[in-house]
Design an enzyme around this catalytic site. Structure first.
Site, PDB file in Angstrom:
ATOM      1  CG  ASP A 135      14.135   2.849 -39.422  1.00  0.00           C
ATOM      2  OD1 ASP A 135      14.759   2.962 -38.348  1.00  0.00           O
ATOM      3  OD2 ASP A 135      14.699   2.877 -40.537  1.00  0.00           O
ATOM      4  CG  HIS A 157      18.385   3.384 -34.844  1.00  0.00           C
ATOM      5  ND1 HIS A 157      17.239   4.135 -34.807  1.00  0.00           N
ATOM      6  CD2 HIS A 157      18.418   2.785 -36.059  1.00  0.00           C
ATOM      7  CE1 HIS A 157      16.609   4.004 -35.972  1.00  0.00           C
ATOM      8  NE2 HIS A 157      17.297   3.191 -36.747  1.00  0.00           N
ATOM      9  CG  HIS A 204      18.009  -2.175 -34.623  1.00  0.00           C
ATOM     10  ND1 HIS A 204      19.275  -2.130 -35.205  1.00  0.00           N
ATOM     11  CD2 HIS A 204      17.277  -2.990 -35.408  1.00  0.00           C
ATOM     12  CE1 HIS A 204      19.277  -2.887 -36.289  1.00  0.00           C
ATOM     13  NE2 HIS A 204      18.084  -3.411 -36.443  1.00  0.00           N
ATOM     14  CG  HIS A 211      16.336  -1.368 -39.369  1.00  0.00           C
ATOM     15  ND1 HIS A 211      17.503  -1.365 -38.645  1.00  0.00           N
ATOM     16  CD2 HIS A 211      15.920  -0.073 -39.412  1.00  0.00           C
ATOM     17  CE1 HIS A 211      17.783  -0.124 -38.276  1.00  0.00           C
ATOM     18  NE2 HIS A 211      16.846   0.673 -38.723  1.00  0.00           N
TER      19      HIS A 211
END
Ligand SMILES: [Zn+2]
Length: 381
Positions: A174, A257, A260, A274
């Site tokens: 992340d 992101h 994602h 995540h």
């Protein structure tokens, strides 16, 4: 005119170190007199005793409620009810990113102050003034933005080191994305999650997070496998939690992101953390950028050694499964997604092409570096 305003936001206080949980009561006392603690049973099992002692020492009552598992609208509303009926004036999330996202959203709706005591360093969630809300099945639903950041973020490094290393590894995924995305946002001069253009400070913290991780991630992960807190572990916890937290929020999100979020539209990916999915987003962003081949190779090699997925195969999607790839790409490029902060136009076709190209190339890079070939991920549930 408002488009030219630069903005940086942050939590009121950040405290990190071995044994920090013993200071939770002391730091909560200025925020309220009636805290409501939210933690799932597993987390409460190993931290409840210390939290109770710390709150008692500060003269605060202990009222703990369980967390339901997914930060969905329904769970947030349920927690609002718990906060309101308990008469709490500050709500405290103790646990991982999901608990924290749900509690921030609930604290905001209930009109009380909120604080986070993350027990893992696996996501960017603790410091920011936004929550990611998922459907009950785990599909990305929406970002919710709040007018304030948490009043307190308190991280006990020993708790982080006691947790399985996989959490820290996901946090590295992340946090590495943070610089790639802040760099893209800075180049395009796009607005950030903080509601303005990036400041030099936000962008610099994102870059610092990246530098700290390239130097310290591997020794830190090794130390955490033996539950040890070393200076490298402290640095990686700070990079994953504070530097990346401020860096993504005030430096800006971009393609990684958004991809994602697109990946969560495919059920096969739901069991992954995540940060694992974000790492594939980072690889895809580098491909979209036409990154220098050496930079792409180094990123794939490094994050493979860290233990993160660098292929579709490893997140449960076959690269020749055109329907799934199309679903991810369409969701990633939807209007309003942060992928449009890239310094060039990105379409769903571009994302699909980038994603489809990754497996063959990453497999070759890993083979040449004597790293393991991608193993297919199969969801646990
Ligand atoms: Zn993230």
């Amino acid at each position: 005119m408002a488009q030219s305003i630069r903005t940086m936001i942050s939590p009121g206080r950040y405290a990190q170190g071995k044994g920090a949980i013993h200071q939770l009561g002391r730091h909560l006392a200025p925020l309220g007199s009636t805290p409501l603690l939210v933690a799932d049973d597993v987390v409460w099992g190993f931290v409840g005793h210390d939290v109770e002692a710390s709150l008692a020492e500060a003269g605060l009552p202990v009222d703990r409620r369980a967390f339901g598992g997914v930060p969905s609208s329904k769970e947030v509303d349920r927690l609002v009810g718990e906060i309101t009926s308990s008469g709490a004036d500050v709500v405290v999330a103790i646990g991982g990113g999901s608990t924290i996202d749900a509690v921030k959203a609930a604290g905001h709706l209930a009109g009380v102050r909120w604080a986070n005591a993350p027990t893992v360093a696996s996501t960017d969630a603790p410091c920011s003034a936004l929550s990611v809300i998922y459907t009950e099945d785990g599909e990305f639903e929406a970002y919710r933005f709040f007018p304030r950041n948490p009043d307190l973020v308190l991280v006990d490094s020993q708790l982080v080191a006691n947790a399985p290393a996989e959490f820290l590894i996901a946090g590295v995924g992340d946090a590495l994305a943070t610089w790639l995305e802040a760099r893209a946002t800075s180049r395009s001069n796009s607005p950030t999650m903080a509601g303005g253009l990036p400041t030099l400070a936000g962008t610099a913290l994102a870059q610092l997070s990246w530098d700290v991780l390239w130097e310290n991630a591997l020794p830190a992960i090794d130390a955490v496998r033996d539950s040890q807190v070393t200076p490298a572990v402290e640095k990686v916890i700070e990079a994953n939690t504070l530097l990346s937290g401020l860096g993504f929020e005030s430096g800006g999100l971009a393609a990684a992101h958004a991809i994602h979020n697109g990946l969560t539209s495919v059920a096969a990916t739901h069991g992954l953390a995540h940060g694992q999915k974000v790492n594939l987003g980072s690889v895809a962003q580098l491909v979209l950028e036409g990154a220098n081949p050496a930079d792409l190779r180094e990123f794939i090699e490094f994050t493979t050694i860290v233990g993160l997925p660098t292929t579709l195969t490893e997140v449960g999607i076959r690269p020749d499964d055109a329907d799934s790839v199309r679903a991810v790409a369409t969701a990633a490029a939807v209007e309003g997604e942060t992928i449009h902060s890239m310094p060039f136009e990105v379409t769903a076709d571009d994302v699909a092409a980038a994603l489809t190209s990754i497996d063959r190339h990453a497999t070759r890079i890993r083979e040449n570096a004597n790293l393991p070939a991608p193993a297919p991920y199969t969801a646990k549930h």
